[in-house]
Design a protein around this motif. Sequence first.
Motif, PDB file in Angstrom:
ATOM      1  N   LEU A 169       0.835  -1.188   0.141  1.00 27.03           N
ATOM      2  CA  LEU A 169       0.035   0.090   0.004  1.00 27.03           C
ATOM      3  C   LEU A 169       0.974   1.174  -0.163  1.00 27.03           C
ATOM      4  O   LEU A 169       0.440   2.331  -0.327  1.00 27.03           O
ATOM      5  N   GLY A 170       2.168   1.128   0.090  1.00 28.89           N
ATOM      6  CA  GLY A 170       3.046   2.127   0.046  1.00 28.89           C
ATOM      7  C   GLY A 170       3.318   2.827  -1.287  1.00 28.89           C
ATOM      8  O   GLY A 170       3.818   3.887  -1.191  1.00 28.89           O
ATOM      9  N   CYS A 171       2.836   2.217  -2.259  1.00 31.62           N
ATOM     10  CA  CYS A 171       2.889   2.594  -3.685  1.00 31.62           C
ATOM     11  C   CYS A 171       1.612   2.025  -4.669  1.00 31.62           C
ATOM     12  O   CYS A 171       0.737   2.639  -4.645  1.00 31.62           O
ATOM     13  N   GLY A 172       1.987   0.750  -5.092  1.00 29.42           N
ATOM     14  CA  GLY A 172       1.354   0.365  -6.333  1.00 29.42           C
ATOM     15  C   GLY A 172      -0.126   0.187  -6.183  1.00 29.42           C
ATOM     16  O   GLY A 172      -0.829   0.280  -7.065  1.00 29.42           O
ATOM     17  N   ILE A 173      -0.518  -0.529  -4.936  1.00 32.07           N
ATOM     18  CA  ILE A 173      -1.988  -0.712  -4.788  1.00 32.07           C
ATOM     19  C   ILE A 173      -2.766   0.475  -4.593  1.00 32.07           C
ATOM     20  O   ILE A 173      -3.737   0.571  -5.189  1.00 32.07           O
ATOM     21  N   CYS A 174      -2.278   1.336  -3.880  1.00 33.38           N
ATOM     22  CA  CYS A 174      -2.920   2.403  -3.703  1.00 33.38           C
ATOM     23  C   CYS A 174      -2.970   3.365  -5.263  1.00 33.38           C
ATOM     24  O   CYS A 174      -4.074   3.858  -5.261  1.00 33.38           O
ATOM     25  N   THR A 175      -1.917   3.090  -5.580  1.00 29.03           N
ATOM     26  CA  THR A 175      -1.788   4.105  -6.883  1.00 29.03           C
ATOM     27  C   THR A 175      -2.953   3.603  -7.702  1.00 29.03           C
ATOM     28  O   THR A 175      -3.720   4.386  -8.522  1.00 29.03           O
ATOM     29  N   GLY A 176      -2.979   2.526  -8.065  1.00 27.05           N
ATOM     30  CA  GLY A 176      -3.721   1.885  -9.222  1.00 27.05           C
ATOM     31  C   GLY A 176      -5.352   1.733  -8.767  1.00 27.05           C
ATOM     32  O   GLY A 176      -6.364   2.426  -9.341  1.00 27.05           O
ATOM     33  N   TYR A 177      -5.615   1.392  -7.545  1.00 28.75           N
ATOM     34  CA  TYR A 177      -6.723   1.477  -6.889  1.00 28.75           C
ATOM     35  C   TYR A 177      -7.314   2.918  -6.869  1.00 28.75           C
ATOM     36  O   TYR A 177      -8.533   3.066  -7.353  1.00 28.75           O
ATOM     37  N   GLY A 178      -6.663   3.751  -6.379  1.00 25.03           N
ATOM     38  CA  GLY A 178      -7.118   4.985  -6.226  1.00 25.03           C
ATOM     39  C   GLY A 178      -7.367   5.825  -7.638  1.00 25.03           C
ATOM     40  O   GLY A 178      -8.090   6.855  -7.880  1.00 25.03           O
ATOM     41  N   ALA A 179      -6.444   5.356  -8.466  1.00 26.21           N
ATOM     42  CA  ALA A 179      -6.512   6.221  -9.741  1.00 26.21           C
ATOM     43  C   ALA A 179      -7.805   5.749 -10.484  1.00 26.21           C
ATOM     44  O   ALA A 179      -8.563   6.513 -11.144  1.00 26.21           O
ATOM     45  N   ALA A 180      -8.402   4.835 -10.029  1.00 25.97           N
ATOM     46  CA  ALA A 180      -9.846   4.248 -10.897  1.00 25.97           C
ATOM     47  C   ALA A 180     -10.955   4.835  -9.940  1.00 25.97           C
ATOM     48  O   ALA A 180     -11.744   5.688 -10.281  1.00 25.97           O
ATOM     49  N   VAL A 181     -10.715   4.748  -8.472  1.00 27.63           N
ATOM     50  CA  VAL A 181     -11.933   5.181  -7.501  1.00 27.63           C
ATOM     51  C   VAL A 181     -11.876   6.760  -7.298  1.00 27.63           C
ATOM     52  O   VAL A 181     -12.942   7.525  -7.510  1.00 27.63           O
ATOM     53  N   ASN A 182     -10.525   7.362  -7.265  1.00 27.89           N
ATOM     54  CA  ASN A 182     -10.464   8.751  -6.890  1.00 27.89           C
ATOM     55  C   ASN A 182     -10.369   9.606  -8.016  1.00 27.89           C
ATOM     56  O   ASN A 182     -10.944  10.730  -8.091  1.00 27.89           O
ATOM     57  N   THR A 183      -9.677   9.277  -8.862  1.00 25.73           N
ATOM     58  CA  THR A 183      -9.027  10.212 -10.225  1.00 25.73           C
ATOM     59  C   THR A 183     -10.197   9.860 -11.416  1.00 25.73           C
ATOM     60  O   THR A 183     -10.834  10.838 -11.747  1.00 25.73           O
ATOM     61  N   ALA A 184     -10.362   8.907 -11.713  1.00 23.57           N
ATOM     62  CA  ALA A 184     -11.351   8.535 -12.865  1.00 23.57           C
ATOM     63  C   ALA A 184     -12.864   8.657 -12.365  1.00 23.57           C
ATOM     64  O   ALA A 184     -13.780   9.135 -12.911  1.00 23.57           O
ATOM     65  N   LYS A 185     -12.903   8.143 -10.996  1.00 20.72           N
ATOM     66  CA  LYS A 185     -14.175   8.267 -10.538  1.00 20.72           C
ATOM     67  C   LYS A 185     -15.235   7.409 -11.289  1.00 20.72           C
ATOM     68  O   LYS A 185     -16.255   7.905 -11.726  1.00 20.72           O
ATOM     69  N   VAL A 186     -14.753   6.083 -11.459  1.00 25.68           N
ATOM     70  CA  VAL A 186     -15.565   5.137 -12.126  1.00 25.68           C
ATOM     71  C   VAL A 186     -16.954   4.891 -11.645  1.00 25.68           C
ATOM     72  O   VAL A 186     -16.924   4.915 -10.370  1.00 25.68           O
ATOM     73  N   GLU A 187     -17.806   4.912 -12.546  1.00 20.77           N
ATOM     74  CA  GLU A 187     -19.335   4.877 -11.895  1.00 20.77           C
ATOM     75  C   GLU A 187     -19.958   3.388 -12.257  1.00 20.77           C
ATOM     76  O   GLU A 187     -19.460   2.529 -13.162  1.00 20.77           O
ATOM     77  N   PRO A 188     -20.733   3.105 -11.324  1.00 16.00           N
ATOM     78  CA  PRO A 188     -21.289   1.792 -11.296  1.00 16.00           C
ATOM     79  C   PRO A 188     -22.031   1.604 -12.879  1.00 16.00           C
ATOM     80  O   PRO A 188     -22.499   2.403 -13.144  1.00 16.00           O
ATOM     81  N   GLY A 189     -21.836   0.294 -13.212  1.00 17.47           N
ATOM     82  CA  GLY A 189     -22.402   0.026 -14.572  1.00 17.47           C
ATOM     83  C   GLY A 189     -21.559   0.484 -15.634  1.00 17.47           C
ATOM     84  O   GLY A 189     -21.980   0.299 -16.816  1.00 17.47           O
ATOM     85  N   SER A 190     -20.397   0.913 -15.438  1.00 17.39           N
ATOM     86  CA  SER A 190     -19.717   1.490 -16.690  1.00 17.39           C
ATOM     87  C   SER A 190     -18.767   0.419 -17.209  1.00 17.39           C
ATOM     88  O   SER A 190     -18.606  -0.760 -16.743  1.00 17.39           O
ATOM     89  N   THR A 191     -17.999   0.666 -18.293  1.00 21.90           N
ATOM     90  CA  THR A 191     -16.933  -0.028 -19.102  1.00 21.90           C
ATOM     91  C   THR A 191     -15.839   0.699 -18.981  1.00 21.90           C
ATOM     92  O   THR A 191     -15.824   1.812 -19.128  1.00 21.90           O
ATOM     93  N   CYS A 192     -14.702  -0.146 -18.557  1.00 22.97           N
ATOM     94  CA  CYS A 192     -13.619   0.264 -18.184  1.00 22.97           C
ATOM     95  C   CYS A 192     -12.271  -0.466 -19.003  1.00 22.97           C
ATOM     96  O   CYS A 192     -12.761  -1.736 -19.373  1.00 22.97           O
ATOM     97  N   ALA A 193     -11.405   0.127 -19.385  1.00 16.84           N
ATOM     98  CA  ALA A 193     -10.139  -0.644 -20.054  1.00 16.84           C
ATOM     99  C   ALA A 193      -8.872  -0.223 -18.915  1.00 16.84           C
ATOM    100  O   ALA A 193      -8.643   0.678 -18.718  1.00 16.84           O
ATOM    101  N   VAL A 194      -8.285  -1.328 -18.693  1.00 14.63           N
ATOM    102  CA  VAL A 194      -6.693  -1.098 -18.037  1.00 14.63           C
ATOM    103  C   VAL A 194      -5.732  -1.565 -18.862  1.00 14.63           C
ATOM    104  O   VAL A 194      -5.674  -2.664 -19.297  1.00 14.63           O
ATOM    105  N   PHE A 195      -4.868  -0.442 -19.039  1.00 15.24           N
ATOM    106  CA  PHE A 195      -3.716  -1.012 -19.959  1.00 15.24           C
ATOM    107  C   PHE A 195      -2.415  -1.285 -19.131  1.00 15.24           C
ATOM    108  O   PHE A 195      -2.135  -0.332 -18.438  1.00 15.24           O
ATOM    109  N   GLY A 196      -2.040  -2.630 -19.172  1.00 17.88           N
ATOM    110  CA  GLY A 196      -0.782  -2.989 -18.459  1.00 17.88           C
ATOM    111  C   GLY A 196      -1.356  -3.559 -17.065  1.00 17.88           C
ATOM    112  O   GLY A 196      -2.179  -2.954 -16.111  1.00 17.88           O
TER     113      GLY A 196
END
Length: 396
Positions: A169-196
């Motif tokens: 949680l010091g980097c990688g997991i908070c980074t990826g998880y938060g990028a979806a939840v906090n930055t992209a603000k992914v919404e329920p029912g949406s379609t997403c693509a993760v590269f890498g």
Amino acid sequence: MATAGKVIKCRAAVAWEPNKPLVIEEIEVAPPQANEVRIKIVATGVCHTDLYHLFEGMHKDGFPAVLGHEGAGIVESVGPGVTEFQPGDKVIPLFVSQCRECRFCKNPKTNQASGRHDMMAPADSRFTCKGKKVLQFMGTSTFSQYTVMNQIAIAKIDPAAPLDKVCLLGCGICTGYGAAVNTAKVEPGSTCAVFGLGAVGLAAVMGCKSAGAKRIFAVDINPDKFGKAKVFGATDFVNPKDHDKPISQVLAEMTNGGVDYSLECVGNVTVMRSALESCVKGWGVSVLVGWTDLYDVATRPIQLIAGRTWKGSLFGGFKSKDGVPQMVKAYLDKKVKLDEFITHNMTLVAIYFTLVAVLSFYPLDEMFHVLFSLGSKQFCVTVYIGNYERLVSQKR
Ligand SMILES: NC(=O)c1ccc[n+]([C@@H]2O[C@H](COP(=O)([O-])OP(=O)(O)OC[C@H]3O[C@@H](n4cnc5c(N)ncnc54)[C@H](O)[C@@H]3O)[C@@H](O)[C@H]2O)c1
Ligand SMILES: [Zn+2]
Ligand SMILES: [Zn+2]
């Protein structure tokens, strides 16, 4: 504590020069100064950004340094003015600080920080080796048995947390998880693509899933990653090597015009462009998470004029001191996964021999492949710093 106020001699993996193996050295770690805390590192992960500094960025003024910024440990001693931490506390060092006082900390729109401890200034380092100052990479330097950090860059965590897991949680997991939840603000029912689909991308998949995404496309040129992506919630798998068409076109055809959200977790500007252009016009949001400072990103203006948004995310947008303990709690409450990210447990010495072997036997352009397929970056490695001495004596 017997060591408080004294210089501690301990082992660290020192990066003396760019593009050379790390060398296990005895270093001296000075006592913490005002507002600083000395931490005994118990476990650390390896993030691609460590390898980037060593093998890709190679900025000459960034060496010698002790790499590592994804660690967890126990407070050994504290300097004057520290009231928040006590010896024995379990902590996670933070490469993004949170002083709670500056204009960035006070603004809920960002997790950016203004403190100097985020950088690698020689004056801020408490490490010396063979009479030379050694820099603290990202202020953290978790490939060392002890490190010293400013208290505004440390998160105190639940004493029940297993350090060999929550270090991620010091980097990688908070980074990826938060990028979806906090930055992209992914919404329920949406379609997403993760590269890498390294640790960061897999955590982004986990973030999309927890935000309620209906369809999650996992995109990687290494199909071995798809099994793991499924564990974290991916529903569709795309290997760009299987297609002659641009991947943005492939995704547009599969989604009736493009995904709602895309996240670039590779660090490649061509992929960044593909990720943006894979988004649907009108409202698609694409987030840059992968790191490089060697190239510019580009796209045609129409891509943005047509209503797509291009954003970036540092440490998943988490205000670090607040967010990391919350993520530790989410792990203990079984709301986020961590164990599934770990492919290998090895010692500091093993990491060293892996790097030496790779560097001695393979030419540079094959090296990344070999290094990654050896597992050092396959998903994430937890390195047990504490086992070092035992392993050395076995070796001798
Ligand atoms: N923004 C931040 O705060 C932050 C924090 C941590 C890491 N990072 C960056 O995030 C990136 C990912 O880190 P990681 O540790 O997960 O890396 P990693 O090396 O473990 O994973 C990268 C993945 O990308 C895949 N890949 C490579 N080229 C590809 C392509 N053309 N198309 C699709 N997939 C491709 C690889 O096969 C691999 O699975 C790095 O650039 C790292 O520096 C950024
Ligand atoms: Zn990192
Ligand atoms: Zn601040």
